[in-house]
Design a protein around this motif. Structure first.
Motif, PDB file in Angstrom:
ATOM      1  N   HIS B  84       0.742  -1.188   0.012  1.00  0.00           N
ATOM      2  CA  HIS B  84      -0.088  -0.176  -0.084  1.00  0.00           C
ATOM      3  C   HIS B  84       0.922   1.229   0.031  1.00  0.00           C
ATOM      4  O   HIS B  84       0.556   2.318   0.094  1.00  0.00           O
ATOM      5  N   ASP B  85       2.275   1.094  -0.096  1.00  0.00           N
ATOM      6  CA  ASP B  85       3.018   2.385  -0.003  1.00  0.00           C
ATOM      7  C   ASP B  85       3.471   2.899  -1.250  1.00  0.00           C
ATOM      8  O   ASP B  85       4.200   3.885  -1.089  1.00  0.00           O
ATOM      9  N   THR B  86       2.823   2.285  -2.377  1.00  0.00           N
ATOM     10  CA  THR B  86       3.409   3.023  -3.637  1.00  0.00           C
ATOM     11  C   THR B  86       2.110   3.823  -4.305  1.00  0.00           C
ATOM     12  O   THR B  86       2.245   4.400  -5.282  1.00  0.00           O
ATOM     13  N   VAL B  87       0.924   3.263  -3.972  1.00  0.00           N
ATOM     14  CA  VAL B  87      -0.218   3.794  -4.950  1.00  0.00           C
ATOM     15  C   VAL B  87      -0.450   5.334  -4.555  1.00  0.00           C
ATOM     16  O   VAL B  87      -0.837   6.096  -5.451  1.00  0.00           O
ATOM     17  N   GLY B  88       0.152   5.683  -3.273  1.00  0.00           N
ATOM     18  CA  GLY B  88       0.122   7.091  -3.398  1.00  0.00           C
ATOM     19  C   GLY B  88       0.963   7.841  -3.986  1.00  0.00           C
ATOM     20  O   GLY B  88       0.697   9.151  -4.530  1.00  0.00           O
ATOM     21  N   ILE B  89       2.048   7.143  -4.537  1.00  0.00           N
ATOM     22  CA  ILE B  89       2.883   7.943  -5.531  1.00  0.00           C
ATOM     23  C   ILE B  89       2.258   7.992  -6.953  1.00  0.00           C
ATOM     24  O   ILE B  89       2.150   9.118  -7.540  1.00  0.00           O
ATOM     25  N   ASP B  90       1.495   6.931  -7.274  1.00  0.00           N
ATOM     26  CA  ASP B  90       0.759   6.844  -8.424  1.00  0.00           C
ATOM     27  C   ASP B  90      -0.401   8.117  -8.372  1.00  0.00           C
ATOM     28  O   ASP B  90      -0.479   8.992  -9.259  1.00  0.00           O
ATOM     29  N   LEU B  91      -0.818   8.204  -7.355  1.00  0.00           N
ATOM     30  CA  LEU B  91      -2.060   9.383  -7.001  1.00  0.00           C
ATOM     31  C   LEU B  91      -1.523  10.776  -7.475  1.00  0.00           C
ATOM     32  O   LEU B  91      -1.990  11.473  -8.081  1.00  0.00           O
ATOM     33  N   VAL B  92      -0.353  11.023  -6.636  1.00  0.00           N
ATOM     34  CA  VAL B  92       0.259  12.328  -6.905  1.00  0.00           C
ATOM     35  C   VAL B  92       0.912  12.503  -8.438  1.00  0.00           C
ATOM     36  O   VAL B  92       0.505  13.471  -8.953  1.00  0.00           O
ATOM     37  N   ALA B  93       1.423  11.402  -8.916  1.00  0.00           N
ATOM     38  CA  ALA B  93       1.806  11.415 -10.318  1.00  0.00           C
ATOM     39  C   ALA B  93       0.900  11.873 -11.317  1.00  0.00           C
ATOM     40  O   ALA B  93       0.882  12.616 -12.184  1.00  0.00           O
ATOM     41  N   MET B  94      -0.383  11.042 -10.991  1.00  0.00           N
ATOM     42  CA  MET B  94      -1.463  11.392 -12.035  1.00  0.00           C
ATOM     43  C   MET B  94      -1.794  12.933 -12.074  1.00  0.00           C
ATOM     44  O   MET B  94      -2.259  13.309 -13.149  1.00  0.00           O
ATOM     45  N   CYS B  95      -1.727  13.621 -10.948  1.00  0.00           N
ATOM     46  CA  CYS B  95      -2.402  14.800 -10.705  1.00  0.00           C
ATOM     47  C   CYS B  95      -1.254  15.844 -11.279  1.00  0.00           C
ATOM     48  O   CYS B  95      -1.589  16.759 -12.105  1.00  0.00           O
TER      49      CYS B  95
END
Lengths: 351, 351
Positions: B84-95
């Motif tokens: 669960h510690d990498t999907v937050g990077i995805d979230l910021v990246a997409m925006c």
């Protein structure tokens, strides 16, 4: 301009996502979105982000105030009642009223809709509500994302989150620091439950009572329980900003959400003060009696869970309270003097 | 400052929500959130909204650029792998990568986490990833909301949405309007699938193949399929802003998300132009071969669904391309000259 309004709605692209349906939804909501625009919105520039050129003339130091929120499990009730055009108002209200607390003017809003199956009519209803909320709050809907999650969410299921950015001049930030004993607390009437307490409401009034939601009730003045529960959250932006801009010395404000008056008004109290709130100072709307009877929880817990009829509170010097109340009433609010600031330990105490 | 970081996390309040658990989660993530702060963040002022005083010195007309996005069904894979510690990077990246396309600097970010059951350790992991993404993008995490939805979402389920606000001076907005035939297209390597195409990936590689996700694979250079699929989305903010600020005349940019190069690069093309992209101009990462073999879809559809190794594209005058590529490499990017602008009808054509 936005994922919906300008560029191709990318989320539809993935396997199982119906692109034609998505395109129809985009077309249907375009007019609603544009109805929220302000002059500061830069249209048709770029396709990846909403653009807004804020007016900062005369400001000492513009501060951006932002907030995010959802509508919580009130959405499940909307889905049960197949009524989708008001939860968008709730979504904007939850964010815009929060920003308003600091004295900021909401400038723009973005929404995120996660949905099991993209039904264009339903999405159109949801966005129509969001646009209505934005018009009430005076902010432009500059962006949004619709993410279809086939196989992850149930087809009829959706979740909403919203994001609002406002602006206030730094010397005019309202943060409660000037509050002192003797100040008066004005309460603005809520329109009902607003968007909090619905996990409890669902447990005691909805689950297993689905057939009763559509029946007109005498104890609700002829409204159905479904209508009463689903009434959209009131947006206090225009009346409160009008008051602040008129020069009234509002020292602190609170948006009464989950936690009720008890755990929201306390957040603005400076050290050494407390808020003494008189429960009889305003009429308790009927829907709270229905909820209280069904939930069978003690009074203190009620006031810690529901807004109990007050959706927004303002603290200001006693001398200015009557004039402020009159101005707020003239702006369309129902206003009650619900209590005063006393010496104390940062708590809300009831009388 | 935020719902998590300052005031009481209101969403925990409702029936069935464990407040103690919520408080523990708040405490755990506070340090991660603060690690993202920039000097413009006004801490400890107000409790209802995140505050940010942007620096606008020297700007002609500051424009706020905002975007919202989610991570889509990649989240289901993360939940399956209990990572669960990498999907937050995805979230910021997409925006943040979306905002970057206009030349804007991401300033601040807010997240919304809808979760079935609030497990503090899991929320801590998610927010740690979001904070890591914010540090990579250079933006402050000024707000967030955790909404527990017991009985609505499955206990282990969660959904994320994010909101990012950036700023660019109006005369410096990059919108593709200056693009002309002869311009060069530079592609920046992606780190893998990024956050798009996962509905298809799940259907062909995950569902029914759960046992194989943890096995090291020769055709993935020894990585497991789970690791390869879940690799976090690359954030291009610092390298690209560095290039733009150095005075290179970047005329248009595209964040390659759902729709691939085919349906993202086209969004920045002015009338009368097309993008001619040479597929052999960059190495196709192994994970795309694995996906292509499993999905059995034609090549054109692959390039319309996945980024195929290029996560971000820049269009600039041919004379400036070699220097720009060198600068981007020095900033840590893998850079390929992937094609050129030709006369045409607004399409991406492949060679």
């Amino acid at each position: 301009m936005t994922e919906r309004d300008g560029g191709r709605p990318r989320s539809y692209r993935e396997a199982g996502v119906d692109i034609e349906q998505g395109a129809r939804a985009v077309s249907r909501i375009r007019d609603a979105v544009r109805s929220t625009y302000r002059p500061e919105v830069l249209g048709d520039i770029g396709g990846f982000g909403g653009m807004f050129a804020p007016r900062t003339e005369g400001m000492v130091e513009p501060v951006l105030v932002s907030g995010t929120d959802g509508v919580g499990t009130k959405l499940k009730l909307a889905q049960l009642l197949d009524t989708h055009d008001t939860v968008g108002i709730d979504l904007v209200a939850m964010c815009a009223n929060d920003i308003l607390v600091s004295g900021a003017e909401p400038l723009f809003f973005l929404d995120y809709i996660a949905i099991g199956t993209l039904v264009p009519e339903r999405v159109e209803s949801i966005v129509a509500g969001i646009a209505e909320g934005c018009r009430q709050a005076g902010c432009a809907l500059v962006g949004g994302e619709m993410a279809e999650h086939p196989g992850v969410m149930a087809p009829d299921d959706y979740d909403l989150s919203g994001f609002c950015v406002g602006m206030v001049d730094r010397p005019r930030i309202i943060d409660g620091s000037g509050i002192e004993p003797g100040d008066v607390i004005l309460g603005l009437a809520s329109s009902g439950l607003h968007s909090n307490g619905f996990s409890l409401v669902r447990a005691v009034l909805v689950d297993g009572h689905e057939d009763e939601l559509g029946l007109a009730r005498v104890d609700l003045g002829g409204a159905t329980l479904g209508e009463a529960l689903l009434a959209p959250t009131r947006i206090y932006v225009k009346s409160v900003l009008g008051l602040v801009r008129a020069g009234v010395h509002v020292r602190g404000m609170a948006h009464i959400t989950g936690g009720g008056i008890t755990e929201n008004l306390n957040r603005v109290l400076p050290e050494g003060t407390a808020a003494r709130v008189v429960r009889d100072a305003w009429p308790r709307p009927r829907v709270f009696d229905v909820v209280a009877e069904a939930a069978r929880i003690e009074t203190d817990e009620l006031y810690r869970t529901f807004n109990m009829g007050i959706g927004f509170a303002l603290v200001l010097p006693a001398a200015e309270a009557p004039g402020a109340a009159a101005a707020l009433r003239a702006a369309g609010e129902r206003v009650f003097e619900i209590g005063e600031i006393v010496q104390g330990d940062g708590e809300v105490v009831y009388a």
